[in-house]
Write a protein that holds these residues in place. Structure first.
Motif, short mmCIF file in Angstrom:
data_model
loop_
_atom_site.label_atom_id
_atom_site.label_comp_id
_atom_site.label_asym_id
_atom_site.label_seq_id
_atom_site.Cartn_x
_atom_site.Cartn_y
_atom_site.Cartn_z
N UNK A 202 0.35 -1.27 -0.15
CA UNK A 202 -0.19 -0.51 0.15
C UNK A 202 0.35 1.10 0.09
N UNK A 203 0.72 2.12 -0.25
CA UNK A 203 0.81 3.03 -0.36
C UNK A 203 1.24 4.05 0.77
N UNK A 204 2.05 4.72 1.11
CA UNK A 204 2.01 5.32 2.69
C UNK A 204 1.18 6.22 3.22
N UNK A 205 0.68 6.74 2.27
CA UNK A 205 -0.18 7.68 1.99
C UNK A 205 -1.97 7.16 2.99
N UNK A 206 -1.99 5.34 2.57
CA UNK A 206 -2.90 5.07 2.19
C UNK A 206 -3.69 3.64 3.46
N UNK A 207 -1.86 3.77 4.12
CA UNK A 207 -1.96 3.09 5.21
C UNK A 207 -2.35 3.61 6.63
N UNK A 208 -4.05 3.80 6.30
CA UNK A 208 -5.11 4.60 7.45
C UNK A 208 -5.16 3.45 8.40
N UNK A 209 -5.59 1.87 8.30
CA UNK A 209 -5.34 1.31 9.06
C UNK A 209 -4.62 0.50 9.94
N UNK A 235 9.45 -4.47 13.32
CA UNK A 235 8.96 -2.96 12.50
C UNK A 235 10.22 -2.06 12.69
N UNK A 236 11.40 -2.77 12.74
CA UNK A 236 12.14 -1.88 12.74
C UNK A 236 12.70 -1.51 11.07
N UNK A 237 12.61 -2.62 10.07
CA UNK A 237 12.85 -2.43 8.90
C UNK A 237 11.97 -1.96 8.40
N UNK A 238 10.29 -1.87 8.65
CA UNK A 238 9.09 -1.65 7.86
C UNK A 238 8.92 -0.44 7.98
N UNK A 239 8.83 0.72 9.65
CA UNK A 239 9.27 1.70 9.60
C UNK A 239 10.34 2.90 8.84
N UNK A 240 9.57 3.41 7.79
CA UNK A 240 10.18 4.49 6.88
C UNK A 240 9.15 5.56 7.09
N UNK A 241 10.15 6.82 7.97
CA UNK A 241 10.06 8.64 8.25
C UNK A 241 9.20 9.02 7.15
N UNK A 242 10.61 8.34 5.68
CA UNK A 242 10.22 9.59 4.80
C UNK A 242 9.34 8.83 3.56
N UNK A 243 8.21 7.66 4.23
CA UNK A 243 7.93 6.74 2.79
C UNK A 243 6.44 7.91 2.47
N UNK A 244 5.74 8.81 3.34
CA UNK A 244 5.52 9.83 2.52
C UNK A 244 5.43 10.66 2.17
N UNK A 245 7.38 10.99 1.67
CA UNK A 245 7.66 12.04 1.19
C UNK A 245 8.09 11.64 -0.17
N UNK A 246 8.22 10.48 -0.72
CA UNK A 246 8.62 9.21 -2.10
C UNK A 246 6.31 9.11 -2.26
N UNK A 247 6.22 8.81 -1.56
CA UNK A 247 4.63 8.51 -2.23
C UNK A 247 4.15 9.87 -3.03
#
Lengths: 455, 121
Positions: A202-209, A235-247
């Protein structure tokens, strides 16, 4: 005789030209406007490319397709299967992904502290049915969780794909809670890791659940130390503080991709728009009008992208200010407001709740490991976890300070102060995906709660 | 009526002289009367400018709107094995998708989870 004929021809030419001139003046004016708008668009596109950002989704598609080990294939297959696999009569309770998920909603609400403890008598049967009837789908998703992920694939109907992924998330959530309630802790951890990883599709902006069920696993079961370590690593691997920016930047590439096709009629194989200037005739679809709106949207997009590259919490503060500033943007009546679309997508991208949830979950797993080593005693504060269980305390993206922790008699909470910036003690936590139906106060904190006396 | 009466009748009338300005009009420069070329030239210039600007704008778009769809098509072909048959099939699939998108006018790429939720509500 010849002179008379010439006279008639010349008169006709003059009359025709006099009639055509106003139309041509109008068309030429629109062509000038179109050319000016196109040049503005060209400059915007050149600026985007100069920053090394995409203007089409082609590279993303190629990346997704050219890797045989891409988890994307299995996620897509499982999602489609889940849609086709709405088993039997969908009105029968427990037979669809949604109804299965809903059976565990009281547990989720209880764990979040918003409802009293429900009766849990029949959940074992629900879990057994779930595991049997959705076996193939779970198999696909679990295998995909072990594979690398290279991004979303091209083609297909995106909306159906997202609907399929939602089904997967619901099913995985139900399975994780089911395993936790059954006391099968390590299976619950494996299911939670699958659930965490499916979010990649899912795109980071759509991970609303809240798609991973770390609070359920920790509250209701007692995983092994090895399983907890795996969960913490996932959890550490999937954490992506900049995922939203790329998205957000990728979303603009998608918009442009669509613009080439729909607005400029650049079809595959022909890189020039249609030659007849029908798009110059006055209409709502008149090209310079559309290009003007697109350039406006791209400029807003560039401003938002700059903000999205700032570190947290500045990103959130500047972002909310920018969105507020653009809230009153007007467009022509009946036309799509490209700036409003950019602002809406941007707001989704800078939402901190998913990041808070990820980080709080990672801390909670560390707390759990601490308890194992200290006869179930809770740490006095998060500093006690560093460095043995956590390299450092993850920051609250809304304050830049470490996330908060509070132990209570029956539970502990790991939380962010929330958008209002006020620490309310974590007594009321906003759900990860607030909706109009939620009754949580707007100033509630944001995070997770782990019940400590239920295992 | 005999010939004498006819002569008498004709004798009552005399042809009038042509209007005074007729000679001047007939002998005037025939080129100055319709004078159509400035209008035609203006129309032609505007038409040429319109077409020229449109072509220039189209070329500018052509330069910045590159092979998005083609890249997707190639990627699809690669996923299907990458041989000639796969490329041909991918071309058909991409073409059909483009055509359907054009027919429907629906932007399914922009459909978000929030849209899904709203649709469900």
């Amino acid at each position: 005789m010849q002179s008379s004929e010439t006279f008639r021809v010349r008169s006709w030419v003059k009359r025709s030209a006099m009639v055509a001139l106003p139309v041509l003046i109008l068309l030429c004016g629109v062509a000038v406007w179109d050319y000016i708008e196109t040049r503005r668009l060209t400059r915007e596109i050149a600026a985007i490319q100069a920053r090394g950002e995409p203007i089409t989704t082609g590279p993303m598609h190629a990346r997704a397709y050219n890797k045989a080990d891409n988890a994307e294939y299995r996620y897509s297959a499982a999602g489609i299967l889940s849609l086709a696999n709405e088993i039997g009569d969908p009105t029968v309770e427990g037979r669809t992904a949604m109804s299965t998920y809903a059976r565990f909603t009281p547990v989720r609400m209880w764990l979040s502290g918003s409802q009293p403890r429900p009766a849990l008598a029949d959940t074992g049967d629900v879990t057994k049915t779930l595991l049997t009837e959705w076996r193939d789908i779970f198999s696909l998703v679990d295998r995909a969780a072990e594979q690398p992920y290279y991004g979303i694939a091209a083609g297909g109907e995106y909306n159906y794909r997202v609907a399929g992924l939602w089904n997967l998330m619901r099913l995985l959530s139900a399975r994780t809670i089911g395993f936790s309630l059954a006391g099968d802790a390590d299976a619950a951890v494996r299911s939670a890791i699958s659930s965490i990883r499916v979010r990649r599709a899912l795109r980071p902006s759509q991970r609303s659940l809240s798609v991973h069920e770390v609070p359920a696993v920790l509250s209701l079961s007692k995983p092994s130390e090895a399983a907890l370590e795996r969960l913490q690593t996932a959890l550490a691997e999937e954490e992506n503080p900049d995922g939203g920016t790329q998205d957000f930047i990728d979303a603009r590439a998608g918009l442009l991709n669509d613009a080439w096709l729909r607005l400029y009629r650049v079809a595959p194989g022909t890189q020039l728009p249609a030659p007849f200037p029908g798009e110059l005739l006055p209409s709502r679809q008149m090209r310079p009008l559309v290009t003007h709106e697109l350039v406006r949207a791209l400029r807003a997009w560039s401003e938002f992208s700059e903000i999205a590259r700032k570190p947290w919490p500045e990103r959130y503060r500047l972002g909310t200010e920018a969105v507020t500033r653009y809230a009153d943007e007007k467009s022509l009546p009946g036309r799509v407001n490209g700036v409003a679309i950019a602002a809406g997508m941007f707001y989704q991208t800078i939402r901190p709740d998913v990041l808070v949830h990820d980080r709080a979950s990672r801390i909670a797993v560390a707390v759990e490991r601490y308890r194992r080593a200290h006869a179930e005693a809770l740490p006095a504060d998060l500093k006690a976890l560093v460095p043995q269980y956590l390299a450092s305390i993850p920051e609250d993206p809304l304050t830049g300070q470490p996330l908060r922790y509070r132990a209570m008699p029956d539970a502990y909470v790991v939380y962010s102060v929330g958008p209002d910036g006020t620490d309310d003690g974590g007594t009321t936590l906003r759900p990860t995906s607030p909706s109009a139906r939620d009754t949580f106060p707007a100033d509630a904190d944001m995070g997770i709660r782990v019940v400590i006396d239920e295992r | 009526m005999d010939d004498e009466k006819v002569h008498e009748l004709l004798g009552r009338y005399r042809p009038v002289r042509p209007p005074a300005g007729l000679r001047a009009r007939a002998l005037a420069d025939p080129m100055r009367v319709p004078r159509s070329w400035p209008w035609a030239a203006a129309a032609a210039a505007l038409l040429a400018a319109t077409v020229g600007l449109h072509v220039a704008a189209n070329r500018a778009i052509g330069r910045i709107a590159p092979p998005a769809a083609m890249a997707a098509e190639e990627a699809l072909a690669a996923a299907m094995g990458g041989d000639d048959e796969a490329r041909e099939a991918a071309q058909l699939i991409a073409g059909e998708k483009t055509f359907r998108a054009w027919l429907s006018g629906v932007d399914d790429q922009a459909w978000t989870i929030e849209d899904e939720l709203n649709a469900v509500k």
